[in-house]
Design a protein around this motif. Structure first.
Motif, PDB file in Angstrom:
ATOM      1  N   TRP A 249       0.866  -1.180   0.000  1.00 41.95           N
ATOM      2  CA  TRP A 249       0.000   0.000   0.000  1.00 41.95           C
ATOM      3  C   TRP A 249       0.907   1.236   0.000  1.00 41.95           C
ATOM      4  N   GLY A 250       0.320   2.404  -0.052  1.00 46.14           N
ATOM      5  CA  GLY A 250       1.151   3.588  -0.185  1.00 46.14           C
ATOM      6  C   GLY A 250       0.660   4.773   0.626  1.00 46.14           C
ATOM      7  N   GLY A 251       1.458   5.836   0.602  1.00 43.42           N
ATOM      8  CA  GLY A 251       1.110   7.091   1.263  1.00 43.42           C
ATOM      9  C   GLY A 251       1.415   8.258   0.350  1.00 43.42           C
ATOM     10  N   ILE A 252       0.631   9.317   0.476  1.00 38.81           N
ATOM     11  CA  ILE A 252       0.804  10.503  -0.371  1.00 38.81           C
ATOM     12  C   ILE A 252       0.809  11.751   0.490  1.00 38.81           C
ATOM     13  N   ASP A 253       1.837  12.593   0.294  1.00 37.34           N
ATOM     14  CA  ASP A 253       1.882  13.921   0.911  1.00 37.34           C
ATOM     15  C   ASP A 253       1.928  14.948  -0.214  1.00 37.34           C
ATOM     16  N   TRP A 254       0.928  15.827  -0.255  1.00 36.24           N
ATOM     17  CA  TRP A 254       0.870  16.814  -1.324  1.00 36.24           C
ATOM     18  C   TRP A 254       1.861  17.946  -1.069  1.00 36.24           C
ATOM     19  N   VAL A 263       5.058  13.926  -2.537  1.00 41.72           N
ATOM     20  CA  VAL A 263       5.674  12.611  -2.321  1.00 41.72           C
ATOM     21  C   VAL A 263       4.629  11.506  -2.449  1.00 41.72           C
ATOM     22  N   ILE A 264       5.036  10.422  -3.118  1.00 44.02           N
ATOM     23  CA  ILE A 264       4.298   9.167  -3.052  1.00 44.02           C
ATOM     24  C   ILE A 264       5.281   8.084  -2.623  1.00 44.02           C
ATOM     25  N   VAL A 265       4.896   7.314  -1.619  1.00 48.62           N
ATOM     26  CA  VAL A 265       5.731   6.191  -1.191  1.00 48.62           C
ATOM     27  C   VAL A 265       4.950   4.896  -1.324  1.00 48.62           C
ATOM     28  N   VAL A 266       5.685   3.814  -1.506  1.00 46.54           N
ATOM     29  CA  VAL A 266       5.108   2.466  -1.527  1.00 46.54           C
ATOM     30  C   VAL A 266       5.676   1.700  -0.344  1.00 46.54           C
ATOM     31  N   VAL A 267       4.790   1.069   0.421  1.00 43.58           N
ATOM     32  CA  VAL A 267       5.161   0.302   1.605  1.00 43.58           C
ATOM     33  C   VAL A 267       4.744  -1.148   1.390  1.00 43.58           C
ATOM     34  N   ALA A 330      -6.031   9.702   4.611  1.00 46.30           N
ATOM     35  CA  ALA A 330      -5.108   9.361   5.691  1.00 46.30           C
ATOM     36  C   ALA A 330      -5.686   9.800   7.026  1.00 46.30           C
ATOM     37  N   ASP A 331      -5.276   9.134   8.096  1.00 42.11           N
ATOM     38  CA  ASP A 331      -5.715   9.483   9.440  1.00 42.11           C
ATOM     39  C   ASP A 331      -4.973  10.735   9.900  1.00 42.11           C
ATOM     40  N   LYS A 332      -5.716  11.837  10.010  1.00 42.45           N
ATOM     41  CA  LYS A 332      -5.149  13.076  10.541  1.00 42.45           C
ATOM     42  C   LYS A 332      -5.941  13.530  11.759  1.00 42.45           C
ATOM     43  N   ASP A 387       6.206  12.279   6.269  1.00 40.88           N
ATOM     44  CA  ASP A 387       4.755  12.397   6.430  1.00 40.88           C
ATOM     45  C   ASP A 387       4.036  11.338   5.595  1.00 40.88           C
ATOM     46  N   ALA A 388       4.465  11.165   4.352  1.00 37.43           N
ATOM     47  CA  ALA A 388       3.824  10.160   3.487  1.00 37.43           C
ATOM     48  C   ALA A 388       3.973   8.764   4.081  1.00 37.43           C
TER      49      ALA A 388
END
Length: 407
Positions: A249-254, A263-267, A330-332, A387-388
């Protein structure tokens, strides 16, 4: 059944104080899982049972009481669900997030934002229970206090510690006219030795250990991810290929401006419960069309992948969804930043989070330059990849990512 059969020694001490003293404010503060919230929930119940009579004595037929947490969800999770489980109560909130118990109207609301003030403006309350006190907006906290002008009103506050300059510590706990009790993890003698040993072993050293285990109000200093060790937590692509990755899955920080990259990351997670930052894509001054292309490539490479994205730009999330990319919020929520940092630090400490060194760039700088500010919060700089990564890991895992064993 005697009090000693239901509560550990620290809980008994606080309950006896609460039941035998006419305090205005009582603050229980300290370590997580020490048993303080259980006591505060029970004090809340006992207060409600007395409010009706106090109100009747001054001619008030429908007394009101304040119950506040970071959000309505937090109030339900930390207080109402626990009361239902412990005592078989059935508590249903109406459309105004209010319920009646023992003849008292309990007004529930979030205290984290100044906008929450409108919920209690003008009301007279016969008491208040403030859960997760350090997360409360200072103006909202003060307003709750001011509203508690009903006959015999008492305020109960439950909180974990923060930095020593926090207003809860300086203005209330350090005030000799306010009752407070400090809790450590080992005050909870109902916890098994195994549980305590595992909690200590999985809690990062430094600020998190001092706050969560010892219950101390200490300043966070220096680098945030002090448990990251490049000799342990960096791995190569070849080493990653030897792992059995079972999901992605991934995360995105604009981001856009100089110094604030998107940023886009893949985990990934392997079959032994370890996690990997597999890819980092970070660029400045790129619009949403660029990030749609990156996410589409990732979606083709990792079948079924989904991304947790920063909710600061919901129009970007809508754009990605329209382009067929599986993007979730995302959980903020309140406390998610510190909780997410604690989760990642615990994964570093227990050697369960690894970074594919060949596939990251900006991460290498950020992990050493992401620091605590003088207000006890992370400095909003050098944090885009981090953050991502936090959005991805904390939204997916939450507390489940921290090693916690039997009670």
């Amino acid at each position: 059944m005697a009090l000693e059969d239901l509560y550990h020694e620290k809980q008994q001490e606080v309950l006896r104080y609460a039941w035998n003293n006419d305090f205005f404010m009582l603050i229980n503060h300290g370590a997580k899982r020490s048993g303080k919230t259980k006591v505060d929930n029970d004090i809340f119940l006992s207060e409600l049972q007395q409010v009706k009579e106090r109100a009747k004595g001054v001619g008030v037929d429908n007394p009101q009481y304040i119950l506040a947490g970071t959000s309505i969800g937090a109030v339900k999770r930390n207080v109402l669900n626990e009361l239902e489980n412990d005592y078989g109560l059935e508590i249903n909130l109406d459309k105004f997030n209010t319920f009646n118990l023992f003849g008292v109207d309990v007004i529930c609301f979030g205290h984290e934002k100044i906008s929450h003030l409108k919920k209690i403006r003008g009301m007279t309350s016969f008491g208040a229970y403030i859960n997760e006190g350090t997360m409360a907006n200072e103006e909202v906290f003060d307003a709750i206090k001011s509203r508690c002008s009903g006959e015999g009103a008492k305020i109960v506050v439950d909180t974990n510690p923060d930095h020593p300059e926090h207003y809860i510590k300086k203005d209330y706990i350090d005030n000799p006219n306010i009752a407070d009790f400090h809790w450590e993890l080992e005050d909870n003698t109902y916890l098994s030795d195994r549980y305590i040993a595992n909690i200590k072993a999985s809690t990062p050293q430094g600020v998190f250990f001092k706050r969560n285990i010892k219950g101390l109000w200490v300043m966070a200093e220096g680098a945030i991810y002090e448990n990251f060790n490049k000799d342990i937590h960096y791995i190569s692509r070849h080493e990653l290929a030897q792992k059995n990755i079972i999901r992605y899955w991934g995360g995105i920080d604009w981001g856009y401006a100089e110094g604030h990259a998107g940023v886009i990351v893949v985990v990934g997670e392997d079959d032994e419960g370890n996690y990997y930052l597999i890819e980092e894509h970070s660029r400045e001054k790129e619009d949403i069309d660029y990030w749609v292309e990156v996410a589409q490539r990732m979606s083709k490479r990792y079948k079924g992948i989904y991304f947790y994205a920063d909710t600061a730009r919901t129009e970007h999330i809508d754009k990605m969804i329209a382009e067929g990319i599986n993007v979730l919020y995302a959980d903020k929520s309140g406390g998610s930043v510190l909780s997410g940092i604690e989760l990642i630090e615990s994964l570093y400490k227990t050697d369960r989070l690894f970074i594919v060194e060949d596939n990251v760039d900006r991460f290498k700088k950020e992990v050493y330059m992401y620091i605590w500010g003088p207000d006890g919060k992370p400095v909003d700089k050098y944090d885009n990849v981090l953050d991502a990564l936090r959005y991805a890991l904390y939204t997916e895992l939450g507390d489940a990512g921290v090693i916690i064993y039997d009670i």
